[in-house]
Design a protein around this motif. Sequence first.
Motif, mmCIF file in Angstrom:
data_model
loop_
_atom_site.group_PDB
_atom_site.id
_atom_site.type_symbol
_atom_site.label_atom_id
_atom_site.label_comp_id
_atom_site.label_asym_id
_atom_site.label_seq_id
_atom_site.Cartn_x
_atom_site.Cartn_y
_atom_site.Cartn_z
ATOM 1 N N CYS A 5 -61.940 33.837 80.957
ATOM 2 C CA CYS A 5 -62.056 33.110 79.691
ATOM 3 C C CYS A 5 -60.957 32.051 79.638
ATOM 4 O O CYS A 5 -59.777 32.369 79.799
ATOM 5 C CB CYS A 5 -61.922 34.079 78.516
ATOM 6 S SG CYS A 5 -61.925 33.263 76.905
ATOM 7 N N HIS A 6 -61.339 30.813 79.387
ATOM 8 C CA HIS A 6 -60.365 29.724 79.345
ATOM 9 C C HIS A 6 -59.591 29.679 78.025
ATOM 10 O O HIS A 6 -58.650 28.915 77.891
ATOM 11 C CB HIS A 6 -61.048 28.384 79.608
ATOM 12 C CG HIS A 6 -61.993 27.967 78.520
ATOM 13 N ND1 HIS A 6 -63.285 28.444 78.436
ATOM 14 C CD2 HIS A 6 -61.822 27.145 77.475
ATOM 15 C CE1 HIS A 6 -63.869 27.920 77.377
ATOM 16 N NE2 HIS A 6 -63.006 27.127 76.772
ATOM 17 N N ILE A 7 -59.962 30.530 77.064
ATOM 18 C CA ILE A 7 -59.270 30.559 75.770
ATOM 19 C C ILE A 7 -58.222 31.674 75.727
ATOM 20 O O ILE A 7 -57.066 31.435 75.398
ATOM 21 C CB ILE A 7 -60.283 30.708 74.618
ATOM 22 C CG1 ILE A 7 -61.210 29.485 74.597
ATOM 23 C CG2 ILE A 7 -59.569 30.865 73.277
ATOM 24 C CD1 ILE A 7 -62.375 29.596 73.648
ATOM 25 N N CYS A 8 -58.639 32.887 76.072
ATOM 26 C CA CYS A 8 -57.704 34.024 75.987
ATOM 27 C C CYS A 8 -57.323 34.572 77.359
ATOM 28 O O CYS A 8 -56.542 35.516 77.447
ATOM 29 C CB CYS A 8 -58.272 35.125 75.108
ATOM 30 S SG CYS A 8 -59.701 35.972 75.820
ATOM 31 N N TYR A 9 -57.909 34.028 78.394
ATOM 32 C CA TYR A 9 -57.609 34.394 79.785
ATOM 33 C C TYR A 9 -58.001 35.825 80.146
ATOM 34 O O TYR A 9 -57.461 36.392 81.078
ATOM 35 C CB TYR A 9 -56.133 34.124 80.121
ATOM 36 C CG TYR A 9 -55.758 32.687 79.860
ATOM 37 C CD1 TYR A 9 -56.228 31.676 80.674
ATOM 38 C CD2 TYR A 9 -54.981 32.351 78.761
ATOM 39 C CE1 TYR A 9 -55.915 30.348 80.426
ATOM 40 C CE2 TYR A 9 -54.657 31.026 78.498
ATOM 41 C CZ TYR A 9 -55.136 30.036 79.339
ATOM 42 O OH TYR A 9 -54.837 28.719 79.079
ATOM 43 N N ARG A 10 -58.950 36.375 79.411
ATOM 44 C CA ARG A 10 -59.456 37.697 79.768
ATOM 45 C C ARG A 10 -60.247 37.565 81.074
ATOM 46 O O ARG A 10 -61.011 36.619 81.267
ATOM 47 C CB ARG A 10 -60.337 38.242 78.656
ATOM 48 C CG ARG A 10 -60.872 39.616 78.970
ATOM 49 C CD ARG A 10 -61.555 40.255 77.793
ATOM 50 N NE ARG A 10 -62.113 41.529 78.207
ATOM 51 C CZ ARG A 10 -62.878 42.267 77.440
ATOM 52 N NH1 ARG A 10 -63.162 41.892 76.219
ATOM 53 N NH2 ARG A 10 -63.367 43.404 77.888
ATOM 54 N N HIS A 28 -68.775 37.439 75.895
ATOM 55 C CA HIS A 28 -67.427 37.483 75.326
ATOM 56 C C HIS A 28 -67.109 36.230 74.526
ATOM 57 O O HIS A 28 -66.421 36.294 73.502
ATOM 58 C CB HIS A 28 -66.403 37.664 76.458
ATOM 59 C CG HIS A 28 -65.007 37.324 76.055
ATOM 60 N ND1 HIS A 28 -64.223 38.166 75.281
ATOM 61 C CD2 HIS A 28 -64.244 36.222 76.309
ATOM 62 C CE1 HIS A 28 -63.051 37.593 75.086
ATOM 63 N NE2 HIS A 28 -63.029 36.424 75.693
ATOM 64 N N HIS A 32 -65.014 33.959 70.161
ATOM 65 C CA HIS A 32 -64.206 32.774 69.881
ATOM 66 C C HIS A 32 -64.928 31.763 68.976
ATOM 67 O O HIS A 32 -64.350 30.735 68.638
ATOM 68 C CB HIS A 32 -63.794 32.098 71.193
ATOM 69 C CG HIS A 32 -62.934 32.962 72.055
ATOM 70 N ND1 HIS A 32 -61.708 33.448 71.652
ATOM 71 C CD2 HIS A 32 -63.145 33.459 73.307
ATOM 72 C CE1 HIS A 32 -61.190 34.187 72.620
ATOM 73 N NE2 HIS A 32 -62.038 34.213 73.630
#
Length: 114
Positions: A5-10, A28, A32
């Motif tokens: 995920c480029h937002i939360c890096y999960r 996922h 967001h």
Amino acid sequence: MAAVCHICYRVFNNHWNQRVNENSLQQHMQVHQPRNVSCPMCGDTRFRNYGNATQHLESGFCPNCPGRDNARRAIIDFSMRNPAARQFLNMRPAALTYCGDSDCEEECDEEFPF
């Protein structure tokens, strides 16, 4: 290969198939999305999409129309007043002619209204 995920890096690396990991990432990404959709009955703005707002309403937990029967009536009334939604209403509700019994393989004569 992992999907990230480029937002939360999960990191999604739970499956050997890359497509499965990418699908998990797509699912996922819904977390967001902004919660900017309102319930048409109570005005509560806490839903990410209209499907979630409808689910809230149909569940019977909306404070402005508690109970599933009230919710169904409210949805139909709202749809009747809204020209864009009116086209999706069937003015004569159909009756089910199949009983749904897993042992029954033929159509029944008994009708089950919605």
